[in-house]
Motif scaffolding. Structure first.
Motif, PDB file in Angstrom:
ATOM      1  N   ASN A  38       4.852-125.336  -0.552  1.00  0.00           N
ATOM      2  CA  ASN A  38       5.739-125.625  -1.684  1.00  0.00           C
ATOM      3  C   ASN A  38       6.296-124.344  -2.290  1.00  0.00           C
ATOM      4  O   ASN A  38       7.468-124.291  -2.666  1.00  0.00           O
ATOM      5  N   ALA A  39       5.467-123.313  -2.385  1.00  0.00           N
ATOM      6  CA  ALA A  39       5.933-122.029  -2.916  1.00  0.00           C
ATOM      7  C   ALA A  39       7.041-121.466  -2.034  1.00  0.00           C
ATOM      8  O   ALA A  39       8.044-120.945  -2.535  1.00  0.00           O
ATOM      9  N   MET A  40       6.878-121.586  -0.720  1.00  0.00           N
ATOM     10  CA  MET A  40       7.905-121.089   0.196  1.00  0.00           C
ATOM     11  C   MET A  40       9.206-121.857  -0.018  1.00  0.00           C
ATOM     12  O   MET A  40      10.274-121.261  -0.086  1.00  0.00           O
ATOM     13  N   LEU A  41       9.128-123.153  -0.163  1.00  0.00           N
ATOM     14  CA  LEU A  41      10.335-123.958  -0.341  1.00  0.00           C
ATOM     15  C   LEU A  41      10.994-123.734  -1.699  1.00  0.00           C
ATOM     16  O   LEU A  41      12.192-123.966  -1.853  1.00  0.00           O
ATOM     17  N   ASN A  42      10.229-123.253  -2.683  1.00  0.00           N
ATOM     18  CA  ASN A  42      10.805-122.898  -3.980  1.00  0.00           C
ATOM     19  C   ASN A  42      11.473-121.538  -3.941  1.00  0.00           C
ATOM     20  O   ASN A  42      12.275-121.212  -4.806  1.00  0.00           O
ATOM     21  N   GLY A  43      11.103-120.721  -2.965  1.00  0.00           N
ATOM     22  CA  GLY A  43      11.704-119.404  -2.811  1.00  0.00           C
ATOM     23  C   GLY A  43      11.066-118.370  -3.706  1.00  0.00           C
ATOM     24  O   GLY A  43      10.102-118.628  -4.419  1.00  0.00           O
ATOM     25  N   GLY A  44      11.591-117.164  -3.623  1.00  0.00           N
ATOM     26  CA  GLY A  44      11.043-116.047  -4.370  1.00  0.00           C
ATOM     27  C   GLY A  44       9.951-115.352  -3.584  1.00  0.00           C
ATOM     28  O   GLY A  44       9.784-115.576  -2.384  1.00  0.00           O
ATOM     29  N   GLU A  45       9.193-114.516  -4.277  1.00  0.00           N
ATOM     30  CA  GLU A  45       8.157-113.738  -3.600  1.00  0.00           C
ATOM     31  C   GLU A  45       6.966-114.623  -3.258  1.00  0.00           C
ATOM     32  O   GLU A  45       6.455-115.352  -4.110  1.00  0.00           O
ATOM     33  N   LEU A  46       6.521-114.529  -2.017  1.00  0.00           N
ATOM     34  CA  LEU A  46       5.375-115.300  -1.549  1.00  0.00           C
ATOM     35  C   LEU A  46       4.103-114.498  -1.766  1.00  0.00           C
ATOM     36  O   LEU A  46       4.038-113.320  -1.427  1.00  0.00           O
ATOM     37  N   GLN A  47       3.109-115.130  -2.325  1.00  0.00           N
ATOM     38  CA  GLN A  47       1.815-114.498  -2.572  1.00  0.00           C
ATOM     39  C   GLN A  47       0.875-114.882  -1.427  1.00  0.00           C
ATOM     40  O   GLN A  47       0.083-115.807  -1.546  1.00  0.00           O
ATOM     41  N   LEU A  48       1.020-114.198  -0.319  1.00  0.00           N
ATOM     42  CA  LEU A  48       0.249-114.481   0.884  1.00  0.00           C
ATOM     43  C   LEU A  48      -0.447-113.216   1.361  1.00  0.00           C
ATOM     44  O   LEU A  48      -0.350-112.170   0.728  1.00  0.00           O
ATOM     45  N   LYS A  49      -1.104-113.315   2.495  1.00  0.00           N
ATOM     46  CA  LYS A  49      -1.720-112.164   3.154  1.00  0.00           C
ATOM     47  C   LYS A  49      -0.917-111.863   4.410  1.00  0.00           C
ATOM     48  O   LYS A  49      -0.343-112.773   5.024  1.00  0.00           O
ATOM     49  N   ALA A  50      -0.903-110.598   4.813  1.00  0.00           N
ATOM     50  CA  ALA A  50      -0.174-110.203   6.014  1.00  0.00           C
ATOM     51  C   ALA A  50      -0.643-110.988   7.234  1.00  0.00           C
ATOM     52  O   ALA A  50       0.145-111.287   8.137  1.00  0.00           O
ATOM     53  N   SER A  51      -1.907-111.373   7.251  1.00  0.00           N
ATOM     54  CA  SER A  51      -2.464-112.119   8.381  1.00  0.00           C
ATOM     55  C   SER A  51      -1.913-113.543   8.482  1.00  0.00           C
ATOM     56  O   SER A  51      -2.139-114.235   9.470  1.00  0.00           O
ATOM     57  N   GLU A  52      -1.177-113.990   7.476  1.00  0.00           N
ATOM     58  CA  GLU A  52      -0.638-115.353   7.459  1.00  0.00           C
ATOM     59  C   GLU A  52       0.786-115.446   8.003  1.00  0.00           C
ATOM     60  O   GLU A  52       1.446-116.481   7.864  1.00  0.00           O
ATOM     61  N   GLN A  53       1.252-114.384   8.653  1.00  0.00           N
ATOM     62  CA  GLN A  53       2.631-114.365   9.139  1.00  0.00           C
ATOM     63  C   GLN A  53       2.924-115.494  10.126  1.00  0.00           C
ATOM     64  O   GLN A  53       3.925-116.192   9.976  1.00  0.00           O
ATOM     65  N   ASP A  54       2.069-115.690  11.122  1.00  0.00           N
ATOM     66  CA  ASP A  54       2.343-116.702  12.143  1.00  0.00           C
ATOM     67  C   ASP A  54       2.427-118.103  11.554  1.00  0.00           C
ATOM     68  O   ASP A  54       3.357-118.858  11.854  1.00  0.00           O
ATOM     69  N   LYS A  55       1.474-118.459  10.714  1.00  0.00           N
ATOM     70  CA  LYS A  55       1.520-119.810  10.157  1.00  0.00           C
ATOM     71  C   LYS A  55       2.683-119.971   9.179  1.00  0.00           C
ATOM     72  O   LYS A  55       3.269-121.046   9.083  1.00  0.00           O
ATOM     73  N   THR A  56       3.055-118.883   8.489  1.00  0.00           N
ATOM     74  CA  THR A  56       4.215-118.945   7.601  1.00  0.00           C
ATOM     75  C   THR A  56       5.486-119.148   8.411  1.00  0.00           C
ATOM     76  O   THR A  56       6.348-119.956   8.055  1.00  0.00           O
TER      77      THR A  56
END
Length: 154
Positions: A11-29
């Motif tokens: 949902n955060a991704m679909l809202n846009g803006g800065e994503l609060q994730l970890k670098a290791s989450e690139q593939d699933k993102t």
């Protein structure tokens, strides 16, 4: 097969803006973005030691002409046009941004401002612009007598 993002992260991704994730989450993102119909771009800034190199890395990531201007206004134009060209929107993943380099401090702040302005632009257009920045420390010091490899040769 990469795991899906949590519902709140999606949902955060679909809202846009800065994503609060970890670098290791690139593939699933990336998988989640593509499942949502968003274009996913990766900018490798590991060798970028100045503003111009950061801008080139970002333009290269979104396949924008390299001859664009070397200032933040040109980057805003680049990212806005990239959003316009996509049906639903964009996720920009910025890898290895050496925000700990004193020479890049001001540029990184300006970059974040441009990214937020692009997010606002995308919202006006009813599209998504989400981004993630992997902040890393300073570049390691070059070996004595060996010049660092220029970005263009990377």
């Amino acid at each position: 097969m990469a795991k899906k993002m949590t519902e709140s992260a999606a949902n955060a991704m679909l809202n846009g803006g800065e994503l609060q994730l970890k670098a290791s989450e690139q593939d699933k993102t990336q998988n989640q973005a593509e499942d949502a119909g968003l274009s996913f771009f990766v900018a490798d800034c590991d060798k970028a030691r100045n503003r111009s190199a950061i801008l080139r890395a970002l333009a290269k990531a979104v396949d924008y002409p390299v001859f664009f201007g070397s200032d933040m206004d040109a980057l805003l134009d680049c990212l806005s046009e990239t959003v316009d060209e996509q049906k639903k929107g964009v996720v920009l993943w910025i890898q290895q941004l050496h925000s700990g380099d004193p020479s890049l401090t001001e540029d990184v702040q300006q970059l974040q401002q441009v990214l937020e302005e692009t997010h606002a632009y995308a919202q006006e257009k009813k599209k998504v612009f989400a981004y993630f920045i992997e902040h890393v420390g300073k570049h390691s010091a070059p070996e004595p007598g060996v010049a660092p490899q220029p970005y263009a040769e990377g």
